[in-house]
Design a protein around this motif. Structure first.
Motif, PDB file in Angstrom:
ATOM      1  N   PRO A  14       0.797  -1.230   0.000  1.00  0.00           N
ATOM      2  CA  PRO A  14       0.000   0.000   0.000  1.00  0.00           C
ATOM      3  C   PRO A  14       0.826   1.276   0.000  1.00  0.00           C
ATOM      4  CG  PRO A  14      -0.930  -1.589   1.534  1.00  0.00           C
ATOM      5  CD  PRO A  14       0.386  -2.154   1.076  1.00  0.00           C
ATOM      6  N   ALA A  15       2.083   1.183   0.407  1.00  0.00           N
ATOM      7  CA  ALA A  15       2.955   2.362   0.431  1.00  0.00           C
ATOM      8  C   ALA A  15       3.518   2.672  -0.959  1.00  0.00           C
ATOM      9  CB  ALA A  15       4.100   2.149   1.417  1.00  0.00           C
ATOM     10  N   GLY A  16       3.203   1.829  -1.941  1.00  0.00           N
ATOM     11  CA  GLY A  16       3.787   2.011  -3.263  1.00  0.00           C
ATOM     12  C   GLY A  16       2.958   2.826  -4.227  1.00  0.00           C
ATOM     13  N   ALA A  17       1.997   3.602  -3.736  1.00  0.00           N
ATOM     14  CA  ALA A  17       1.094   4.342  -4.622  1.00  0.00           C
ATOM     15  C   ALA A  17       1.838   5.345  -5.501  1.00  0.00           C
ATOM     16  CB  ALA A  17       0.027   5.059  -3.797  1.00  0.00           C
ATOM     17  N   GLU A  18       2.775   6.081  -4.925  1.00  0.00           N
ATOM     18  CA  GLU A  18       3.474   7.111  -5.689  1.00  0.00           C
ATOM     19  C   GLU A  18       4.265   6.494  -6.842  1.00  0.00           C
ATOM     20  OE1 GLU A  18       6.671  10.776  -4.982  1.00  0.00           O
ATOM     21  OE2 GLU A  18       5.774   9.728  -3.265  1.00  0.00           O
ATOM     22  N   GLU A  19       4.953   5.384  -6.569  1.00  0.00           N
ATOM     23  CA  GLU A  19       5.722   4.721  -7.621  1.00  0.00           C
ATOM     24  C   GLU A  19       4.798   4.196  -8.714  1.00  0.00           C
ATOM     25  OE1 GLU A  19       8.706   0.897  -8.373  1.00  0.00           O
ATOM     26  OE2 GLU A  19       7.886   1.268  -6.369  1.00  0.00           O
ATOM     27  N   PHE A  20       3.688   3.556  -8.312  1.00  0.00           N
ATOM     28  CA  PHE A  20       2.771   3.015  -9.313  1.00  0.00           C
ATOM     29  C   PHE A  20       2.198   4.121 -10.188  1.00  0.00           C
ATOM     30  CE2 PHE A  20      -1.726   2.289 -10.428  1.00  0.00           C
ATOM     31  CZ  PHE A  20      -1.519   1.332 -11.423  1.00  0.00           C
ATOM     32  N   GLU A  21       1.729   5.202  -9.579  1.00  0.00           N
ATOM     33  CA  GLU A  21       1.112   6.264 -10.361  1.00  0.00           C
ATOM     34  C   GLU A  21       2.107   6.888 -11.325  1.00  0.00           C
ATOM     35  OE1 GLU A  21      -1.194   9.039  -8.069  1.00  0.00           O
ATOM     36  OE2 GLU A  21      -2.126   7.449  -6.886  1.00  0.00           O
ATOM     37  N   ALA A  22       3.359   7.046 -10.918  1.00  0.00           N
ATOM     38  CA  ALA A  22       4.377   7.598 -11.812  1.00  0.00           C
ATOM     39  C   ALA A  22       4.606   6.669 -12.996  1.00  0.00           C
ATOM     40  CB  ALA A  22       5.672   7.840 -11.051  1.00  0.00           C
ATOM     41  N   ARG A  23       4.727   5.370 -12.728  1.00  0.00           N
ATOM     42  CA  ARG A  23       4.930   4.399 -13.805  1.00  0.00           C
ATOM     43  C   ARG A  23       3.706   4.332 -14.715  1.00  0.00           C
ATOM     44  NH1 ARG A  23       9.269   1.044 -13.517  1.00  0.00           N
ATOM     45  NH2 ARG A  23      10.452   0.988 -11.567  1.00  0.00           N
ATOM     46  N   PHE A  24       2.524   4.395 -14.106  1.00  0.00           N
ATOM     47  CA  PHE A  24       1.296   4.312 -14.887  1.00  0.00           C
ATOM     48  C   PHE A  24       1.167   5.511 -15.825  1.00  0.00           C
ATOM     49  CE2 PHE A  24      -3.213   5.216 -15.531  1.00  0.00           C
ATOM     50  CZ  PHE A  24      -3.629   4.017 -16.081  1.00  0.00           C
ATOM     51  N   LEU A  25       1.465   6.702 -15.338  1.00  0.00           N
ATOM     52  CA  LEU A  25       1.343   7.893 -16.174  1.00  0.00           C
ATOM     53  C   LEU A  25       2.335   7.851 -17.334  1.00  0.00           C
ATOM     54  CD1 LEU A  25       0.793  10.636 -13.453  1.00  0.00           C
ATOM     55  CD2 LEU A  25      -0.899   9.651 -15.006  1.00  0.00           C
ATOM     56  N   THR A  26       3.524   7.307 -17.092  1.00  0.00           N
ATOM     57  CA  THR A  26       4.483   7.132 -18.187  1.00  0.00           C
ATOM     58  C   THR A  26       3.939   6.145 -19.215  1.00  0.00           C
ATOM     59  OG1 THR A  26       6.367   7.605 -16.739  1.00  0.00           O
ATOM     60  CG2 THR A  26       6.820   6.365 -18.763  1.00  0.00           C
ATOM     61  N   HIS A  27       3.327   5.070 -18.709  1.00  0.00           N
ATOM     62  CA  HIS A  27       2.759   4.042 -19.597  1.00  0.00           C
ATOM     63  C   HIS A  27       1.640   4.609 -20.458  1.00  0.00           C
ATOM     64  CE1 HIS A  27       1.199   0.179 -20.923  1.00  0.00           C
ATOM     65  NE2 HIS A  27       0.035   0.451 -20.367  1.00  0.00           N
ATOM     66  N   VAL A  28       0.726   5.357 -19.868  1.00  0.00           N
ATOM     67  CA  VAL A  28      -0.412   5.841 -20.656  1.00  0.00           C
ATOM     68  C   VAL A  28       0.006   6.927 -21.640  1.00  0.00           C
ATOM     69  CG1 VAL A  28      -2.147   5.164 -18.966  1.00  0.00           C
ATOM     70  CG2 VAL A  28      -1.199   7.476 -18.879  1.00  0.00           C
ATOM     71  N   GLU A  29       1.066   7.665 -21.353  1.00  0.00           N
ATOM     72  CA  GLU A  29       1.576   8.614 -22.341  1.00  0.00           C
ATOM     73  C   GLU A  29       1.986   7.866 -23.609  1.00  0.00           C
ATOM     74  OE1 GLU A  29       1.792  11.899 -22.726  1.00  0.00           O
ATOM     75  OE2 GLU A  29       0.573  12.092 -20.920  1.00  0.00           O
ATOM     76  N   LYS A  82       5.649  -6.107 -10.649  1.00  0.00           N
ATOM     77  CA  LYS A  82       6.504  -6.064  -9.461  1.00  0.00           C
ATOM     78  C   LYS A  82       5.835  -5.285  -8.329  1.00  0.00           C
ATOM     79  CE  LYS A  82      10.816  -6.226 -12.121  1.00  0.00           C
ATOM     80  NZ  LYS A  82      12.038  -5.471 -12.499  1.00  0.00           N
ATOM     81  N   ILE A  83       4.864  -4.428  -8.680  1.00  0.00           N
ATOM     82  CA  ILE A  83       4.275  -3.554  -7.664  1.00  0.00           C
ATOM     83  C   ILE A  83       2.759  -3.682  -7.534  1.00  0.00           C
ATOM     84  CG2 ILE A  83       6.131  -1.846  -7.638  1.00  0.00           C
ATOM     85  CD1 ILE A  83       4.594  -0.181  -9.635  1.00  0.00           C
ATOM     86  N   VAL A  84       2.091  -4.316  -8.514  1.00  0.00           N
ATOM     87  CA  VAL A  84       0.637  -4.475  -8.440  1.00  0.00           C
ATOM     88  C   VAL A  84       0.229  -5.850  -8.959  1.00  0.00           C
ATOM     89  CG1 VAL A  84       0.030  -2.018  -8.677  1.00  0.00           C
ATOM     90  CG2 VAL A  84       0.295  -3.439 -10.729  1.00  0.00           C
ATOM     91  N   SER A  85      -0.917  -6.343  -8.480  1.00  0.00           N
ATOM     92  CA  SER A  85      -1.586  -7.452  -9.141  1.00  0.00           C
ATOM     93  C   SER A  85      -2.581  -6.856 -10.127  1.00  0.00           C
ATOM     94  CB  SER A  85      -2.302  -8.353  -8.132  1.00  0.00           C
ATOM     95  OG  SER A  85      -3.339  -7.643  -7.480  1.00  0.00           O
TER      96      SER A  85
END
Length: 205
Positions: A14-29, A82-85
């Motif tokens: 649950p502490a990995g939200a910032e990392e996931f959101e950063a990676r996700f935004l790069t992915h959707v770009e 590595k960070i989400v299911s």
């Protein structure tokens, strides 16, 4: 209607939200630049902040499959795991209703329906409810997609409102009672993360 990919992401930590959101935004770009991509809407559950839901709209299933097979997508997916299911639910858009233009402060809900009876009766009831809800001051938009194979009898709705009071008023409509009688529903109140709903797919797509 457009092909719709519905992904539910759950943080392994649950502490990995910032990392996931950063990676996700790069992915959707990157995804936004791919042929056939129309739009996406990513939200974070208000009740379970470790859970995110993203709806991605595509012109055709073939467009998404081509992207899915690409080396870049596979690299991104490997990092995500590595960070989400991830639970993927390929779906087909069934209905959409447009009200006011979306604004940053809008309230969003994702409803996961499971229909055991006649799916056409459920779709008709959803259309009736969304049509009635569109008359409420504060309605912005509604989209309904039908699961193709991951969730037998499964439908997913994304609704957008100016405020929670408007959304609550919609559940008091008699059309909502008729809709709820036809399906089990799990409602996820959510906060906007990125994106916006899709424009209609081009004619013939």
């Amino acid at each position: 209607m457009s092909f719709t990919v519905i992904n539910t992401f759950t943080l392994l930590d649950p502490a990995g939200a910032e990392e996931f959101e950063a990676r996700f935004l790069t992915h959707v770009e990157w995804m936004r630049a791919q042929p056939g991509f129309l739009a996406h809407q990513a939200v974070r559950s208000a009740d379970r902040p470790e859970v995110y839901v993203n709806l991605g709209w595509w012109e055709r299933p073939e467009d998404f499959q081509q992207v899915l097979a690409s080396a870049t997508f596979q690299e991104h997916a490997e990092e995500f795991h590595k960070i989400v299911s991830v639970e993927a639910d390929p779906s087909m858009g069934i209905a959409r209703f447009d009200g006011a233009a979306g604004e940053p402060g809008d309230v969003l809900f994702v409803d996961f329906f499971t229909v055991e009876g006649n799916p056409e009766a459920f779709i008709g009831a959803f259309r009736a409810h969304a049509g009635a809800a569109a008359g409420i001051d504060g309605f912005v938009a509604a989209d309904l997609a039908k699961s193709l194979f991951a969730r037998p009898g499964g439908f997913t709705a994304l609704t957008r409102w100016r405020d929670a009071e408007a959304a609550l008023a919609a559940t008091a409509l008699p059309e909502y009672a008729a809709l709820a009688a036809l399906a089990e529903v799990r409602t996820v109140p959510a906060a906007h993360i990125a994106g916006n709903r899709a424009e209609p797919a081009p004619a013939g797509a």
